[in-house]
Design a protein around this motif. Sequence first.
Motif, PDB file in Angstrom:
ATOM      1  N   SER A  93      25.994 -28.797   8.119  1.00 26.45           N
ATOM      2  CA  SER A  93      24.650 -28.267   8.346  1.00 26.45           C
ATOM      3  C   SER A  93      24.181 -27.483   7.142  1.00 26.45           C
ATOM      4  O   SER A  93      24.990 -26.989   6.347  1.00 26.45           O
ATOM      5  CB  SER A  93      24.633 -27.353   9.576  1.00 26.45           C
ATOM      6  OG  SER A  93      25.447 -26.224   9.347  1.00 26.45           O
ATOM      7  N   ARG A  95      28.902 -26.142   5.067  1.00 31.25           N
ATOM      8  CA  ARG A  95      27.503 -26.033   4.668  1.00 31.25           C
ATOM      9  C   ARG A  95      27.158 -27.132   3.675  1.00 31.25           C
ATOM     10  O   ARG A  95      27.795 -27.275   2.636  1.00 31.25           O
ATOM     11  CB  ARG A  95      27.232 -24.661   4.042  1.00 31.25           C
ATOM     12  CG  ARG A  95      25.761 -24.392   3.813  1.00 31.25           C
ATOM     13  CD  ARG A  95      25.481 -22.935   3.602  1.00 31.25           C
ATOM     14  NE  ARG A  95      24.053 -22.679   3.541  1.00 31.25           N
ATOM     15  CZ  ARG A  95      23.514 -21.468   3.493  1.00 31.25           C
ATOM     16  NH1 ARG A  95      24.303 -20.400   3.500  1.00 31.25           N
ATOM     17  NH2 ARG A  95      22.212 -21.320   3.440  1.00 31.25           N
ATOM     18  N   ARG A 102      24.051 -30.687   3.325  1.00 34.70           N
ATOM     19  CA  ARG A 102      23.329 -31.783   3.967  1.00 34.70           C
ATOM     20  C   ARG A 102      23.863 -33.100   3.416  1.00 34.70           C
ATOM     21  O   ARG A 102      23.797 -33.351   2.212  1.00 34.70           O
ATOM     22  CB  ARG A 102      21.830 -31.660   3.716  1.00 34.70           C
ATOM     23  CG  ARG A 102      21.013 -32.619   4.556  1.00 34.70           C
ATOM     24  CD  ARG A 102      19.596 -32.117   4.742  1.00 34.70           C
ATOM     25  NE  ARG A 102      18.961 -32.779   5.885  1.00 34.70           N
ATOM     26  CZ  ARG A 102      17.858 -32.343   6.463  1.00 34.70           C
ATOM     27  NH1 ARG A 102      17.304 -31.219   6.051  1.00 34.70           N
ATOM     28  NH2 ARG A 102      17.324 -32.985   7.470  1.00 34.70           N
ATOM     29  N   SER A 160      22.855 -35.235  15.144  1.00 36.03           N
ATOM     30  CA  SER A 160      22.090 -34.287  15.966  1.00 36.03           C
ATOM     31  C   SER A 160      20.605 -34.519  15.731  1.00 36.03           C
ATOM     32  O   SER A 160      20.013 -33.988  14.782  1.00 36.03           O
ATOM     33  CB  SER A 160      22.482 -32.842  15.628  1.00 36.03           C
ATOM     34  OG  SER A 160      23.796 -32.578  16.042  1.00 36.03           O
ATOM     35  N   CYS A 190      21.990 -27.010  16.824  1.00 31.57           N
ATOM     36  CA  CYS A 190      23.224 -26.318  16.421  1.00 31.57           C
ATOM     37  C   CYS A 190      24.059 -25.937  17.633  1.00 31.57           C
ATOM     38  O   CYS A 190      25.277 -26.136  17.661  1.00 31.57           O
ATOM     39  CB  CYS A 190      22.890 -25.070  15.605  1.00 31.57           C
ATOM     40  SG  CYS A 190      22.244 -25.411  13.961  1.00 31.57           S
ATOM     41  N   GLN A 234      23.934 -32.356  11.233  1.00 28.82           N
ATOM     42  CA  GLN A 234      22.814 -31.609  11.806  1.00 28.82           C
ATOM     43  C   GLN A 234      21.487 -31.955  11.139  1.00 28.82           C
ATOM     44  O   GLN A 234      21.438 -32.538  10.058  1.00 28.82           O
ATOM     45  CB  GLN A 234      23.089 -30.110  11.687  1.00 28.82           C
ATOM     46  CG  GLN A 234      24.360 -29.643  12.382  1.00 28.82           C
ATOM     47  CD  GLN A 234      24.413 -30.065  13.835  1.00 28.82           C
ATOM     48  OE1 GLN A 234      25.154 -30.977  14.190  1.00 28.82           O
ATOM     49  NE2 GLN A 234      23.623 -29.402  14.671  1.00 28.82           N
ATOM     50  N   CYS A 235      20.416 -31.546  11.823  1.00 29.68           N
ATOM     51  CA  CYS A 235      19.041 -31.605  11.304  1.00 29.68           C
ATOM     52  C   CYS A 235      18.569 -33.024  10.989  1.00 29.68           C
ATOM     53  O   CYS A 235      17.876 -33.251  10.006  1.00 29.68           O
ATOM     54  CB  CYS A 235      18.892 -30.723  10.063  1.00 29.68           C
ATOM     55  SG  CYS A 235      19.105 -28.962  10.374  1.00 29.68           S
ATOM     56  N   CYS A 263      12.327 -26.403  12.778  1.00 33.60           N
ATOM     57  CA  CYS A 263      13.672 -26.443  13.350  1.00 33.60           C
ATOM     58  C   CYS A 263      13.549 -26.837  14.814  1.00 33.60           C
ATOM     59  O   CYS A 263      12.679 -26.343  15.530  1.00 33.60           O
ATOM     60  CB  CYS A 263      14.334 -25.071  13.228  1.00 33.60           C
ATOM     61  SG  CYS A 263      15.896 -24.903  14.127  1.00 33.60           S
ATOM     62  N   ILE A 280      23.593 -22.502  10.166  1.00 40.47           N
ATOM     63  CA  ILE A 280      23.670 -22.477  11.627  1.00 40.47           C
ATOM     64  C   ILE A 280      22.617 -21.525  12.169  1.00 40.47           C
ATOM     65  O   ILE A 280      22.550 -20.363  11.761  1.00 40.47           O
ATOM     66  CB  ILE A 280      25.071 -22.051  12.103  1.00 40.47           C
ATOM     67  CG1 ILE A 280      26.107 -23.085  11.680  1.00 40.47           C
ATOM     68  CG2 ILE A 280      25.096 -21.873  13.619  1.00 40.47           C
ATOM     69  CD1 ILE A 280      25.914 -24.458  12.307  1.00 40.47           C
TER      70      ILE A 280
END
Length: 426
Positions: free
Chosen positions: A291, A318, A320, A355, A268, A249-250, A263, A294
């Motif tokens: 991520s 959780r 990065r 993502s 998500c 993610q991110c 964001c 969330i």
Amino acid sequence: MYKSALVVGGGIAGIQAALDLAEMNVRTYLVESGPSIGGRMAQLDKTFPTNDCAMCILSPKLVEAASHPYITIITNADVRSIQGDAPDFRVNVLKRPRYVDEEKCTGCGVCMTKCPVRIPDEYNKGLTKTKCIHIAFPQAVPAIPIIDKDSCIYLQRAKCRVCEKFCELDAVDFEQKERMLELEVGAVVLAAGSGEFDATLKDEYGYKTFPNVLTSIEYERILSASGPTGGHVQRPSDGKEPKSIAFLQCLGSRDIQVGNRYCSAICCMQAAKDAIITKEHSPDVDIAMFSMDIRAYGKHFDKFIDRARDEQGTRFIRGRISSVEIDPRTENLIIRHNSDDGRLLEESFELVVLSVGLVTSPAQRELARRFGVNLNGDGFIASDTFAPVDTAKPGVFVCGSLAGPKDIPESVMQASAAASAAAATV
């Protein structure tokens, strides 16, 4: 005072704004830079949180916009300048040549079957090939082919013309030139959308280097029944069905290294939706989503996340991820992350999906400059908290992700608000 309006951008927000304006008896020009209206929603398989078919929702709106007597669709065109003030704007729109006569063409497709040149299919994000003369996608509006000027043998080397030879209606027209259209409108709705973060800027994740690293929109096309694999989940390197998939993610969002602190709002939920759909295709696949946290803040969005975790077995981890490495023997991707008790773990995944966040492109920022509207610190068109569709220029309104990252329902709601404000101006 002109009872007419201009909508710039033919995605779901622009289409909704045009339909609402037309229903209020406002003659509306819908200008789209691509060969067809539909935008990013046309590339999606399903939409969250209901997992309804995206094209089943979008197609009726495409048809309605094309058939509405108060809507004029102008594709393959860009706004070049605007003069005047509301409700008396004069807008110059440059319409680029399609090299196919839109009045003569019936969309029969014979020309496409005869063309010898194949090019990367933009609709499928380059995962497949299409013909140099092609229709953007099966439900495209207008359903008129366009010739890729840079790849056409005749336009580059003055040879071929096979498509022209087999067109019984003489619709192929290599003599088409750019045309400047002048529109007189009373209000403008900017709905040009946003772009995707360029994943190659984060080369530590191996995008375009490792074959089994995809972006979220590429994975959307793989999941789609109209996509390159007919909806079968396959990894690009060998066509095999992956047994393990990681979503990171991110990418390009909440990242000070690339200058995007915001964001992107949709990532998500899109990843959770894709995880659920993937499990429906391949129940035994192991899916992990990495991520920082969330963000599921819409109505019933938290229940959607619970469904992905509790019913479908998606692992939400959780953390990065700093980098992705490859096992050269299997072309699997290696990811290292910390466990809840602080241990360093190493996992191998057969497919990695990045993502990517939403960003504005130079063309969208140039559009804002031409209309004399301000940008916020993140590069999106600025608006007031208490007047979310108003811009710095009276009579020019904004909606959709051009005003900041948002999902489809929120984009549609804002489009209707912008249409109402525009109708009150003309």
